[in-house]
Design a protein around this motif. Structure first.
Motif, mmCIF file in Angstrom:
data_model
loop_
_atom_site.group_PDB
_atom_site.id
_atom_site.type_symbol
_atom_site.label_atom_id
_atom_site.label_comp_id
_atom_site.label_asym_id
_atom_site.label_seq_id
_atom_site.Cartn_x
_atom_site.Cartn_y
_atom_site.Cartn_z
ATOM 1 N N CYS A 231 27.082 -89.274 1.078
ATOM 2 C CA CYS A 231 27.437 -89.050 2.458
ATOM 3 C C CYS A 231 26.193 -89.335 3.485
ATOM 4 O O CYS A 231 26.351 -89.146 4.612
ATOM 5 C CB CYS A 231 27.965 -87.682 2.671
ATOM 6 S SG CYS A 231 29.700 -87.828 1.733
ATOM 7 N N VAL B 84 35.379 -87.926 5.811
ATOM 8 C CA VAL B 84 35.735 -86.861 6.714
ATOM 9 C C VAL B 84 37.148 -87.333 6.789
ATOM 10 O O VAL B 84 38.120 -86.291 7.242
ATOM 11 C CB VAL B 84 34.914 -87.114 7.871
ATOM 12 C CG1 VAL B 84 35.484 -86.113 9.004
ATOM 13 C CG2 VAL B 84 33.494 -86.529 7.643
ATOM 14 N N LEU C 139 32.098 -81.041 1.316
ATOM 15 C CA LEU C 139 31.564 -81.716 2.546
ATOM 16 C C LEU C 139 32.272 -81.239 3.539
ATOM 17 O O LEU C 139 31.353 -80.906 4.684
ATOM 18 C CB LEU C 139 32.017 -83.159 2.633
ATOM 19 C CG LEU C 139 31.728 -83.768 3.757
ATOM 20 C CD1 LEU C 139 30.404 -83.945 4.062
ATOM 21 C CD2 LEU C 139 32.573 -85.233 3.471
ATOM 22 N N HIS C 140 33.507 -80.652 3.433
ATOM 23 C CA HIS C 140 34.001 -79.894 4.717
ATOM 24 C C HIS C 140 33.157 -78.622 4.999
ATOM 25 O O HIS C 140 33.051 -78.349 6.086
ATOM 26 C CB HIS C 140 35.408 -79.502 4.039
ATOM 27 C CG HIS C 140 36.246 -78.609 5.104
ATOM 28 N ND1 HIS C 140 36.296 -77.279 4.776
ATOM 29 C CD2 HIS C 140 36.870 -78.945 6.256
ATOM 30 C CE1 HIS C 140 37.000 -76.524 5.957
ATOM 31 N NE2 HIS C 140 37.459 -77.725 6.599
ATOM 32 N N LEU D 79 29.906 -79.448 6.692
ATOM 33 C CA LEU D 79 30.137 -79.671 8.093
ATOM 34 C C LEU D 79 30.613 -78.560 8.857
ATOM 35 O O LEU D 79 30.106 -78.368 9.939
ATOM 36 C CB LEU D 79 31.218 -80.915 8.319
ATOM 37 C CG LEU D 79 30.794 -82.363 7.639
ATOM 38 C CD1 LEU D 79 32.217 -83.176 7.671
ATOM 39 C CD2 LEU D 79 29.552 -82.869 8.635
ATOM 40 N N ALA E 177 30.589 -91.612 4.838
ATOM 41 C CA ALA E 177 30.608 -90.331 5.356
ATOM 42 C C ALA E 177 31.768 -90.483 6.188
ATOM 43 O O ALA E 177 32.745 -89.548 6.200
ATOM 44 C CB ALA E 177 29.475 -89.983 6.082
ATOM 45 N N GLN E 178 31.949 -91.401 6.719
ATOM 46 C CA GLN E 178 33.147 -91.509 7.904
ATOM 47 C C GLN E 178 34.417 -91.474 7.146
ATOM 48 O O GLN E 178 35.558 -90.849 7.421
ATOM 49 C CB GLN E 178 33.149 -92.901 8.712
ATOM 50 C CG GLN E 178 34.361 -92.733 9.761
ATOM 51 C CD GLN E 178 33.875 -93.566 10.883
ATOM 52 O OE1 GLN E 178 32.793 -93.607 11.312
ATOM 53 N NE2 GLN E 178 34.994 -94.051 11.779
ATOM 54 N N PRO F 19 31.323 -90.713 14.310
ATOM 55 C CA PRO F 19 31.697 -89.467 13.383
ATOM 56 C C PRO F 19 31.052 -89.841 12.248
ATOM 57 O O PRO F 19 30.340 -88.893 11.426
ATOM 58 C CB PRO F 19 33.128 -89.677 13.038
ATOM 59 C CG PRO F 19 33.920 -90.058 14.197
ATOM 60 C CD PRO F 19 32.774 -91.295 14.895
ATOM 61 N N THR G 182 28.371 -87.149 10.480
ATOM 62 C CA THR G 182 28.254 -86.597 9.386
ATOM 63 C C THR G 182 27.209 -86.843 8.414
ATOM 64 O O THR G 182 26.739 -85.983 7.799
ATOM 65 C CB THR G 182 29.555 -87.170 8.604
ATOM 66 O OG1 THR G 182 30.904 -86.872 9.298
ATOM 67 C CG2 THR G 182 29.925 -86.501 7.120
ATOM 68 N N ILE H 276 35.369 -83.456 14.319
ATOM 69 C CA ILE H 276 33.927 -83.898 13.998
ATOM 70 C C ILE H 276 33.828 -85.201 14.988
ATOM 71 O O ILE H 276 32.816 -85.437 15.370
ATOM 72 C CB ILE H 276 34.046 -84.621 12.468
ATOM 73 C CG1 ILE H 276 34.037 -83.283 11.388
ATOM 74 C CG2 ILE H 276 32.867 -85.382 12.375
ATOM 75 C CD1 ILE H 276 32.983 -82.486 11.584
ATOM 76 N N TYR I 271 38.964 -84.194 11.125
ATOM 77 C CA TYR I 271 38.329 -85.652 11.447
ATOM 78 C C TYR I 271 38.091 -85.639 13.167
ATOM 79 O O TYR I 271 37.189 -86.070 13.628
ATOM 80 C CB TYR I 271 38.955 -86.778 11.149
ATOM 81 C CG TYR I 271 38.212 -88.105 11.614
ATOM 82 C CD1 TYR I 271 37.179 -88.472 11.047
ATOM 83 C CD2 TYR I 271 38.788 -88.765 12.818
ATOM 84 C CE1 TYR I 271 36.722 -89.600 11.420
ATOM 85 C CE2 TYR I 271 38.214 -89.993 12.830
ATOM 86 C CZ TYR I 271 37.039 -90.484 12.270
ATOM 87 O OH TYR I 271 36.577 -91.629 12.812
ATOM 88 N N SER J 51 24.483 -84.696 9.672
ATOM 89 C CA SER J 51 24.618 -83.248 9.076
ATOM 90 C C SER J 51 24.248 -83.056 7.717
ATOM 91 O O SER J 51 23.961 -81.827 7.177
ATOM 92 C CB SER J 51 26.064 -82.926 9.289
ATOM 93 O OG SER J 51 26.339 -82.674 10.738
#
Length: 124
Positions: free
Chosen positions: A10, A20, A80-81, A84, A16-17, A42, A46, A31, A28, A49
């Motif tokens: 990511c 997400v 990942l969630h 973020l 990464a996009q 985004p 991401t 983000i 999404y 981040s």
């Protein structure tokens, strides 16, 4: 090991996009909104981040990500969630430093008892 997989994958904006987007439309959109605030896409938000989390995530935050991944149907997306959501909660500036504007910093003792996703209205 799975956190390293998130970081490895990511930090690339396009990947990464897509990742997400796989988490869900509502998340999404959140983000996308945060990314717009920083003048980023985004995917770029991401990637930044994830990179900043990899460099500056503390033990409690890493533990929260690992916990989110345990038993998840899609552990990489769950991790990942959570990453973020943590970064949304503490804020990420374009220079990579973290700010406390969006939410107060969590104490290490608090993170075990608090679902960060609920704090930042992240739907997963």
């Amino acid at each position: 090991m799975q956190i390293e997989e998130i970081v490895r994958s990511c930090v690339h904006e396009a990947i990464a996009q897509v990742a997400v987007q796989c988490i869900g439309r509502k998340f999404y959109a959140e983000i996308e909104d945060a990314a717009t605030t920083y003048g980023m896409t985004p995917g770029a938000f991401t990637a930044l981040s994830v990179e900043r989390f990899a460099r500056h995530g503390d033990e409690a935050e890493i533990r929260a990500v690992r916990t989110a991944m345990i038993g998840a149907q899609e552990p990489i997306l769950a991790g990942l969630h959570r990453i973020l959501c943590i970064m949304l909660a503490v804020g990420v500036q374009s220079d990579g430093s973290r700010q406390r504007e969006r939410a107060p910093r969590l104490l290490a003792a608090d993170i075990d008892h608090l679902d960060i996703a609920a704090r930042c209205n992240c739907g997963f």
